[in-house]
Design an enzyme around this catalytic site. Structure first.
Site, PDB file in Angstrom:
ATOM      1  N   HIS A 207       1.112  23.017  76.180  1.00 58.37           N
ATOM      2  CA  HIS A 207       1.096  23.701  77.476  1.00 58.37           C
ATOM      3  C   HIS A 207       0.235  24.960  77.508  1.00 58.37           C
ATOM      4  CE1 HIS A 207       3.998  26.382  75.521  1.00 58.37           C
ATOM      5  NE2 HIS A 207       3.693  27.263  76.444  1.00 58.37           N
TER       6      HIS A 207
HETATM    7  C1  UD1 Z   1       4.176  30.811  80.681  1.00 59.35           C
HETATM    8  C2  UD1 Z   1       3.715  31.887  79.704  1.00 59.35           C
HETATM    9  C3  UD1 Z   1       3.506  31.283  78.325  1.00 59.35           C
HETATM   10  C4  UD1 Z   1       4.751  30.559  77.864  1.00 59.35           C
HETATM   11  C5  UD1 Z   1       5.197  29.559  78.910  1.00 59.35           C
HETATM   12  C6  UD1 Z   1       6.517  28.999  78.493  1.00 59.35           C
HETATM   13  C7  UD1 Z   1       2.382  33.607  80.825  1.00 59.35           C
HETATM   14  C8  UD1 Z   1       1.035  34.207  80.959  1.00 59.35           C
HETATM   15  N1  UD1 Z   1       2.445  32.468  80.143  1.00 59.35           N
HETATM   16  O1  UD1 Z   1       3.143  29.867  80.779  1.00 59.35           O
HETATM   17  O2  UD1 Z   1       3.246  32.319  77.396  1.00 59.35           O
HETATM   18  O3  UD1 Z   1       4.481  29.900  76.660  1.00 59.35           O
HETATM   19  O4  UD1 Z   1       5.366  30.220  80.177  1.00 59.35           O
HETATM   20  O5  UD1 Z   1       6.812  27.790  79.057  1.00 59.35           O
HETATM   21  O6  UD1 Z   1       3.345  34.167  81.288  1.00 59.35           O
HETATM   22  N2  UD1 Z   1       4.970  25.459  87.046  1.00 59.35           N
HETATM   23  C9  UD1 Z   1       5.776  24.589  87.723  1.00 59.35           C
HETATM   24  N3  UD1 Z   1       7.124  24.820  87.728  1.00 59.35           N
HETATM   25  C10 UD1 Z   1       7.689  25.869  87.089  1.00 59.35           C
HETATM   26  C11 UD1 Z   1       6.856  26.752  86.405  1.00 59.35           C
HETATM   27  C12 UD1 Z   1       5.504  26.539  86.392  1.00 59.35           C
HETATM   28  O7  UD1 Z   1       5.307  23.621  88.320  1.00 59.35           O
HETATM   29  O8  UD1 Z   1       8.930  26.013  87.120  1.00 59.35           O
HETATM   30  C13 UD1 Z   1       3.502  25.194  87.018  1.00 59.35           C
HETATM   31  C14 UD1 Z   1       2.760  25.847  88.161  1.00 59.35           C
HETATM   32  O9  UD1 Z   1       1.736  25.000  88.539  1.00 59.35           O
HETATM   33  C15 UD1 Z   1       2.167  27.067  87.496  1.00 59.35           C
HETATM   34  C16 UD1 Z   1       1.905  26.592  86.089  1.00 59.35           C
HETATM   35  O10 UD1 Z   1       2.977  25.714  85.807  1.00 59.35           O
HETATM   36  O11 UD1 Z   1       1.003  27.504  88.135  1.00 59.35           O
HETATM   37  C17 UD1 Z   1       1.876  27.708  85.073  1.00 59.35           C
HETATM   38  O12 UD1 Z   1       3.083  28.479  85.134  1.00 59.35           O
HETATM   39  P1  UD1 Z   1       3.102  30.014  84.633  1.00 59.35           P
HETATM   40  O13 UD1 Z   1       4.461  30.548  84.694  1.00 59.35           O
HETATM   41  O14 UD1 Z   1       2.033  30.784  85.333  1.00 59.35           O
HETATM   42  O15 UD1 Z   1       2.614  29.910  83.142  1.00 59.35           O
HETATM   43  P2  UD1 Z   1       3.067  28.905  82.009  1.00 59.35           P
HETATM   44  O16 UD1 Z   1       1.959  27.975  81.708  1.00 59.35           O
HETATM   45  O17 UD1 Z   1       4.396  28.347  82.332  1.00 59.35           O
HETATM   46  N1  UDP Z   2      11.777  23.727  74.904  1.00 54.22           N
HETATM   47  C1  UDP Z   2      12.748  23.045  75.634  1.00 54.22           C
HETATM   48  N2  UDP Z   2      12.367  21.915  76.301  1.00 54.22           N
HETATM   49  C2  UDP Z   2      11.105  21.428  76.284  1.00 54.22           C
HETATM   50  C3  UDP Z   2      10.130  22.147  75.536  1.00 54.22           C
HETATM   51  C4  UDP Z   2      10.490  23.296  74.874  1.00 54.22           C
HETATM   52  O1  UDP Z   2      13.916  23.444  75.668  1.00 54.22           O
HETATM   53  O2  UDP Z   2      10.848  20.397  76.913  1.00 54.22           O
HETATM   54  C5  UDP Z   2      12.174  24.938  74.179  1.00 54.22           C
HETATM   55  C6  UDP Z   2      11.812  24.952  72.720  1.00 54.22           C
HETATM   56  O3  UDP Z   2      12.800  24.302  71.939  1.00 54.22           O
HETATM   57  C7  UDP Z   2      11.709  26.435  72.422  1.00 54.22           C
HETATM   58  C8  UDP Z   2      11.185  27.012  73.731  1.00 54.22           C
HETATM   59  O4  UDP Z   2      11.453  26.022  74.723  1.00 54.22           O
HETATM   60  O5  UDP Z   2      12.985  26.980  72.159  1.00 54.22           O
HETATM   61  C9  UDP Z   2       9.724  27.267  73.627  1.00 54.22           C
HETATM   62  O6  UDP Z   2       9.219  27.553  74.870  1.00 54.22           O
HETATM   63  P1  UDP Z   2       7.725  27.227  75.300  1.00 54.22           P
HETATM   64  O7  UDP Z   2       7.130  26.223  74.391  1.00 54.22           O
HETATM   65  O8  UDP Z   2       7.779  26.922  76.751  1.00 54.22           O
HETATM   66  O9  UDP Z   2       7.025  28.651  75.174  1.00 54.22           O
HETATM   67  P2  UDP Z   2       6.401  29.468  73.958  1.00 54.22           P
HETATM   68  O10 UDP Z   2       7.398  29.514  72.863  1.00 54.22           O
HETATM   69  O11 UDP Z   2       5.130  28.795  73.572  1.00 54.22           O
HETATM   70  O12 UDP Z   2       6.115  30.789  74.573  1.00 54.22           O
END
Ligand code: UD1
Ligand code: UDP
Length: 366
Positions: A207
């Site tokens: 992601h």
């Molecule tokens: C964010 C964090 C990243 C973290 C990740 C965990 C930042 C800069 N990045 O990335 O460090 O690893 O969360 O999962 O804060 N979206 C949905 N539904 C949701 C949430 C997001 O559809 O509930 C989609 C939207 O299109 C959105 C995109 O995901 O634009 C990105 O979401 P965003 O919260 O901006 O960043 P993440 O990629 O989730």
């Molecule tokens: N995780 C989860 N479901 C998923 C993918 C990840 O519960 O489908 C959990 C995972 O076990 C870990 C946390 O989410 O505890 C990690 O979050 P993510 O990968 O979104 O973010 P990052 O750690 O890269 O910031």
């Protein structure tokens, strides 16, 4: 009695906050915590599922900010936080990890002269093209209390001249695994639902912005996985689904890849524990692979969790189909023991599972 506001917003925040809030509840006579949700993540599978499953208290307020560009999202969270923090005037604002909500909450609090405590301080990838790296740098530089998960994190802060308020407490994500694993074993039915026997599949997540904003990198990762001969389970972040829809059937119909929606934390723990290999660009998942002693391939060029690589259980393979395929073949030949030099991990580099209690004691001491 001290009053703490804890700001969460994205999936890893909810997981990290679970052991911390539990530790705060156990000191309820001395510390009162209010949970604020920024709304950065909002789909059920990215947010509410964690509240339901981990027994998190309902947030006092959900700021409902949602998705947007970095500036837009960070700005909206800051503005909304400023209103809440000004009204509530907590003794501490606690922020976790490195997401945009973490940065926004820290900046809003620091400018109101409310002390900030950062959980998971000191992590560095030394790659400023990662949005999370900018967030970490800035949050650490405005925090009064910096709770580091590892020795390396303390060193990173020292190198930037940050020494005051720095405490090595261990990793709250390790606390979470220890606290929820038994529940996961009792409750999760994911292996049965997906028809998986232990040690017969690879688990993968992708992601990171660097791997999804460049469709070629995502295509290379998926093609490396698909050609590896492994049966791969991919619980995919909504962001990755969006890119895949653009890439079309070419990717979605890759044989042996099973793309599924994001799973709950308890299901994820079970999928991780019983995988024979994990392939990921997630920070948290790299560590969980080590906690479970499952070999991990990280589809990035660097990692801030260097201990996972030093221990021998994690290998950086980039977004390179050839390297991913080769590493998986090597692993298969060795019966899924790490093919690279493995140092035995005599001491858990991520603490003893009591980081959260230590954090609460330090907050109480101020
Ligand atoms: C964010 C964090 C990243 C973290 C990740 C965990 C930042 C800069 N990045 O990335 O460090 O690893 O969360 O999962 O804060 N979206 C949905 N539904 C949701 C949430 C997001 O559809 O509930 C989609 C939207 O299109 C959105 C995109 O995901 O634009 C990105 O979401 P965003 O919260 O901006 O960043 P993440 O990629 O989730
Ligand atoms: N995780 C989860 N479901 C998923 C993918 C990840 O519960 O489908 C959990 C995972 O076990 C870990 C946390 O989410 O505890 C990690 O979050 P993510 O990968 O979104 O973010 P990052 O750690 O890269 O910031």
């Amino acid at each position: 009695m001290i009053r703490v506001t804890c700001l969460v917003g994205a999936r890893p925040n909810f997981i990290k906050s679970a052991p911390l809030l539990r530790a705060m509840r156990s000191r309820a006579s001395r510390i009162r915590c209010r949970l604020v949700h920024s709304g950065q993540h909002y789909d059920y599978v990215m947010s509410q599922t964690f509240f339901d499953e981990l027994g998190l208290p309902a947030p006092r307020i959900n700021l409902g900010v949602g998705s947007g560009s970095h500036a837009e999202q960070t700005g909206k969270i800051m503005t909304a936080c400023e209103r809440v923090f000004r009204r509530e005037r907590p003794d501490w604002v606690v922020v976790l990890g490195d997401v945009n909500s973490t940065l926004a909450g820290a900046l809003a609090a620091a400018k109101l002269h409310i002390p900030v405590a950062h959980v998971e301080a000191g992590l560095r990838s030394f790659n400023k093209r990662m949005p999370e790296e900018i967030n970490r740098l800035l949050v650490d530089h405005v925090s009064e209390l910096l709770f580091c998960p590892t020795r390396q994190a303390v060193e990173n802060l020292k190198a930037e001249g940050i020494r005051r308020g720095v405490h090595r407490v261990g990793d709250v994500m390790y606390d979470a695994v220890r606290q929820y694993l038994a529940l996961a074993r009792r409750r999760s039915t994911i292996l049965r639902t997906l028809g998986l026997a232990p040690r017969t599949y690879a688990l993968a997540t992708v992601h990171r912005a660097e791997n999804t904003e460049t469709p070629e990198r995502l295509a290379a990762i998926l093609s490396g996985l698909s050609r590896s001969g492994e049966r791969v389970i991919l619980p995919l972040h909504p962001r990755t689904w969006k890119v895949l829809r653009r890439l079309g059937r070419r990717v979605v119909s890759m044989p042996r890849l099973r793309l599924i929606p994001p799973v709950s934390y308890l299901d994820m723990l079970m999928l991780e524990q019983h995988a024979r290999v994990i392939v990921t660009d997630s920070g948290g998942v790299q560590k969980e692979a080590l906690f479970f002693r499952v070999p991990c391939l990280t589809v990035r060029d660097e990692t801030e969790w260097v201990e996972t690589v030093e221990s021998g259980w994690n290998e950086l393979v980039g977004a390179d189909a050839g390297r991913i395929g080769e590493a998986l073949t090597r692993l298969r030949r060795r019966g899924y023991r790490p093919p690279w030099h493995t140092r035995s991990i005599s001491r858990q580099p991520f603490g003893d599972g009591h980081a959260s209690e230590r954090i609460v004691e330090l907050l109480l001491r101020g």
